[in-house]
Motif scaffolding. Structure first.
Motif, PDB file in Angstrom:
ATOM      1  N   LEU A   7       8.304  65.554  62.713  1.00 50.10           N
ATOM      2  CA  LEU A   7       9.219  66.038  63.676  1.00 50.10           C
ATOM      3  C   LEU A   7      10.581  66.400  62.727  1.00 50.10           C
ATOM      4  CD1 LEU A   7       9.221  63.670  66.590  1.00 50.10           C
ATOM      5  CD2 LEU A   7       8.483  65.884  66.341  1.00 50.10           C
ATOM      6  N   ARG A   8      11.132  65.383  61.897  1.00 45.83           N
ATOM      7  CA  ARG A   8      12.150  65.918  60.853  1.00 45.83           C
ATOM      8  C   ARG A   8      11.957  67.177  60.492  1.00 45.83           C
ATOM      9  NH1 ARG A   8      15.803  62.242  59.843  1.00 45.83           N
ATOM     10  NH2 ARG A   8      14.352  60.213  60.610  1.00 45.83           N
ATOM     11  N   ALA A   9      10.785  67.284  59.762  1.00 44.68           N
ATOM     12  CA  ALA A   9      10.726  68.798  59.065  1.00 44.68           C
ATOM     13  C   ALA A   9      10.856  70.048  60.191  1.00 44.68           C
ATOM     14  CB  ALA A   9       9.257  68.740  58.550  1.00 44.68           C
ATOM     15  N   LEU A  10      10.167  69.705  61.154  1.00 49.17           N
ATOM     16  CA  LEU A  10      10.319  70.851  62.314  1.00 49.17           C
ATOM     17  C   LEU A  10      11.678  70.931  62.752  1.00 49.17           C
ATOM     18  CD1 LEU A  10       9.040  72.700  64.315  1.00 49.17           C
ATOM     19  CD2 LEU A  10       9.045  70.867  65.967  1.00 49.17           C
ATOM     20  N   HIS A  11      12.382  70.003  62.946  1.00 49.58           N
ATOM     21  CA  HIS A  11      13.971  69.782  63.156  1.00 49.58           C
ATOM     22  C   HIS A  11      14.779  70.783  62.072  1.00 49.58           C
ATOM     23  CE1 HIS A  11      18.079  68.235  63.454  1.00 49.58           C
ATOM     24  NE2 HIS A  11      17.937  68.781  65.037  1.00 49.58           N
ATOM     25  N   ALA A  12      14.522  70.271  61.050  1.00 55.52           N
ATOM     26  CA  ALA A  12      15.112  71.132  59.851  1.00 55.52           C
ATOM     27  C   ALA A  12      14.708  72.631  59.753  1.00 55.52           C
ATOM     28  CB  ALA A  12      14.825  70.543  58.626  1.00 55.52           C
ATOM     29  N   VAL A  13      13.703  73.032  59.963  1.00 58.65           N
ATOM     30  CA  VAL A  13      13.215  74.265  59.953  1.00 58.65           C
ATOM     31  C   VAL A  13      13.993  75.006  61.248  1.00 58.65           C
ATOM     32  CG1 VAL A  13      11.433  76.193  60.545  1.00 58.65           C
ATOM     33  CG2 VAL A  13      11.119  74.236  58.931  1.00 58.65           C
ATOM     34  N   ALA A  14      13.981  74.363  62.469  1.00 57.98           N
ATOM     35  CA  ALA A  14      14.775  74.909  63.426  1.00 57.98           C
ATOM     36  C   ALA A  14      16.056  74.938  63.372  1.00 57.98           C
ATOM     37  CB  ALA A  14      14.628  74.240  64.826  1.00 57.98           C
ATOM     38  N   SER A  15      16.596  74.237  62.476  1.00 62.64           N
ATOM     39  CA  SER A  15      18.250  74.389  62.286  1.00 62.64           C
ATOM     40  C   SER A  15      18.561  75.128  61.319  1.00 62.64           C
ATOM     41  CB  SER A  15      18.689  72.841  61.598  1.00 62.64           C
ATOM     42  OG  SER A  15      18.572  71.771  62.824  1.00 62.64           O
ATOM     43  N   TYR A  16      17.686  75.386  60.110  1.00 59.13           N
ATOM     44  CA  TYR A  16      18.115  76.361  59.171  1.00 59.13           C
ATOM     45  C   TYR A  16      17.100  77.539  58.930  1.00 59.13           C
ATOM     46  CZ  TYR A  16      20.303  71.815  57.591  1.00 59.13           C
ATOM     47  OH  TYR A  16      20.987  70.722  57.435  1.00 59.13           O
ATOM     48  N   GLU A  70      15.134  66.622  68.309  1.00 61.36           N
ATOM     49  CA  GLU A  70      16.545  66.279  68.132  1.00 61.36           C
ATOM     50  C   GLU A  70      16.889  65.042  68.901  1.00 61.36           C
ATOM     51  OE1 GLU A  70      20.800  68.712  68.329  1.00 61.36           O
ATOM     52  OE2 GLU A  70      18.922  69.782  68.935  1.00 61.36           O
ATOM     53  N   ARG A  71      16.357  64.984  69.899  1.00 61.27           N
ATOM     54  CA  ARG A  71      16.718  63.626  70.785  1.00 61.27           C
ATOM     55  C   ARG A  71      16.010  62.291  70.196  1.00 61.27           C
ATOM     56  NH1 ARG A  71      15.879  67.597  75.044  1.00 61.27           N
ATOM     57  NH2 ARG A  71      13.840  66.941  75.370  1.00 61.27           N
ATOM     58  N   VAL A  72      14.691  62.445  69.654  1.00 60.81           N
ATOM     59  CA  VAL A  72      14.078  61.624  69.001  1.00 60.81           C
ATOM     60  C   VAL A  72      14.860  61.066  67.899  1.00 60.81           C
ATOM     61  CG1 VAL A  72      12.134  60.886  67.756  1.00 60.81           C
ATOM     62  CG2 VAL A  72      12.006  62.081  69.876  1.00 60.81           C
ATOM     63  N   LEU A  73      15.311  62.026  66.939  1.00 62.60           N
ATOM     64  CA  LEU A  73      15.968  61.737  65.700  1.00 62.60           C
ATOM     65  C   LEU A  73      17.411  61.037  66.082  1.00 62.60           C
ATOM     66  CD1 LEU A  73      14.921  64.932  63.624  1.00 62.60           C
ATOM     67  CD2 LEU A  73      14.328  62.646  63.426  1.00 62.60           C
ATOM     68  N   SER A  74      18.133  61.696  66.874  1.00 65.96           N
ATOM     69  CA  SER A  74      19.321  61.052  67.373  1.00 65.96           C
ATOM     70  C   SER A  74      19.135  59.476  67.762  1.00 65.96           C
ATOM     71  CB  SER A  74      20.001  61.813  68.582  1.00 65.96           C
ATOM     72  OG  SER A  74      21.156  61.237  69.024  1.00 65.96           O
ATOM     73  N   LEU A  76      16.936  57.497  66.692  1.00 65.78           N
ATOM     74  CA  LEU A  76      16.622  56.966  65.644  1.00 65.78           C
ATOM     75  C   LEU A  76      18.081  56.583  64.849  1.00 65.78           C
ATOM     76  CD1 LEU A  76      13.513  58.537  64.253  1.00 65.78           C
ATOM     77  CD2 LEU A  76      13.592  56.159  64.952  1.00 65.78           C
ATOM     78  N   ASP A  77      18.695  57.498  64.750  1.00 64.23           N
ATOM     79  CA  ASP A  77      19.962  57.386  64.268  1.00 64.23           C
ATOM     80  C   ASP A  77      20.980  56.388  64.825  1.00 64.23           C
ATOM     81  OD1 ASP A  77      22.490  57.651  62.433  1.00 64.23           O
ATOM     82  OD2 ASP A  77      22.877  59.405  63.612  1.00 64.23           O
TER      83      ASP A  77
END
Length: 302
Positions: A7-16, A70-74, A76-77
């Protein structure tokens, strides 16, 4: 269950937008990012990305999952922050960003205090303008940003950012010794002077050209110290924030501007990190640094 790393990899691709940029943000190779995305597609049975020239474009399914990521990573943060808040010791790594004069005037004391009082905390510092600082904060590259915020060119803060003002920094007109303006003046009184300022794109530059429409500095340099040397040479006048000023060089003097140009000095962090002990420790150290700097300014030879 969906793997968080994927999920973190997908979020990074979506962001960048590119695998290369996503890999740089995640501190891994582009190949590793691609592998994570491929595994996530197999795991979910969905096509999540498709090529769009040199970039990757999320499919509809990819956009749906990226929003959840994004919500999952938030969350976790927030969980990591809550766990850190449970501890008494300030530990981990805290990376901060600050505008140039804050780097010079505030950060040395703040970083030294953090190193002395919290030896288990590792700190980092990146000097950027406030717009870049907010972007780094938004992307999670830094934990805390020290920003200069002029009301005339006010920053736009994302909803998830907590901000506090630690003080106001006034600016004065610095002129050559033999200049016609003395004592106190308005900014408009100096409209037709040759201006020495910071480079285009800097918020201090934006403040000047918005306050005096039509004025463009003849000399645009990156450091306020350099501006002062040019003013001392009789080449023009400059608007110098007090936070950026030490003793004035020979051949210069101050003209007070009324009303005084004022910028807010703001600390900002993500709300998911608000309870983190390292954030609170950094805030205290920066407030102390600000107070020490204000006392120093009161003793300046003017």
């Amino acid at each position: 269950m969906i793997d968080v790393g994927r999920l973190r990899a997908l979020h990074a691709v979506a962001s960048y937008g590119t695998v290369l940029a996503a890999g740089q943000a995640l501190h891994c190779t582009p190949s590793a990012v691609s592998q994570q995305i491929s595994k996530l597609e197999r795991e979910t049975g969905s096509t999540l990305v498709e090529k769009d020239g040199r970039r990757l474009r999320l499919t509809e399914a990819g956009r749906v999952l990226a929003g959840h990521a994004e919500r999952v990573l938030s969350s976790l943060d927030e969980a990591e922050t809550a766990l850190a808040a449970h501890r008494d010791t300030v530990t981990g790594r805290l990376t901060m960003t600050a505008f140039a004069t804050a780097c010079r005037a505030l950060m040395p004391h703040a970083l030294r205090r953090l190193a002395t009082e919290h030896p288990q905390l590792t700190t980092g510092l990146i000097e950027v303008n406030p717009h870049e600082g907010l972007e780094l904060l938004r992307r999670g590259h830094v934990d805390l940003a020290v920003l200069d915020d002029w009301p005339e060119v006010a920053l736009t803060y994302p909803d998830f950012v907590v901000k506090i003002q630690i003080g106001e920094d006034h600016a004065d007109l610095v002129v050559p010794d033999d200049h016609r303006l003395v004592g106190e003046a308005t900014l408009e009184d100096a409209r037709h002077e040759r201006w020495i300022g910071v480079r285009a794109g800097d918020v201090c530059y934006e403040y000047l050209i918005r306050s005096l429409p039509g004025v463009v500095p003849d000399f645009q340099v990156g450091e306020f110290e350099t501006q002062l040397t040019l003013i001392a040479a009789g080449l023009g006048v400059g608007l110098i924030p007090r936070l950026a000023r030490g003793d004035l060089p020979a051949g210069t003097r101050i003209v007070r501007i009324n009303p005084a140009p004022t910028r807010r000095v703001v600390l900002a962090w993500r709300d998911s990190s608000a309870a983190r002990p390292a954030i609170r420790a950094a805030e205290q150290a920066l407030r102390e640094a600000w107070q020490i700097n204000r006392e120093r300014q009161a003793l300046l030879v003017r």
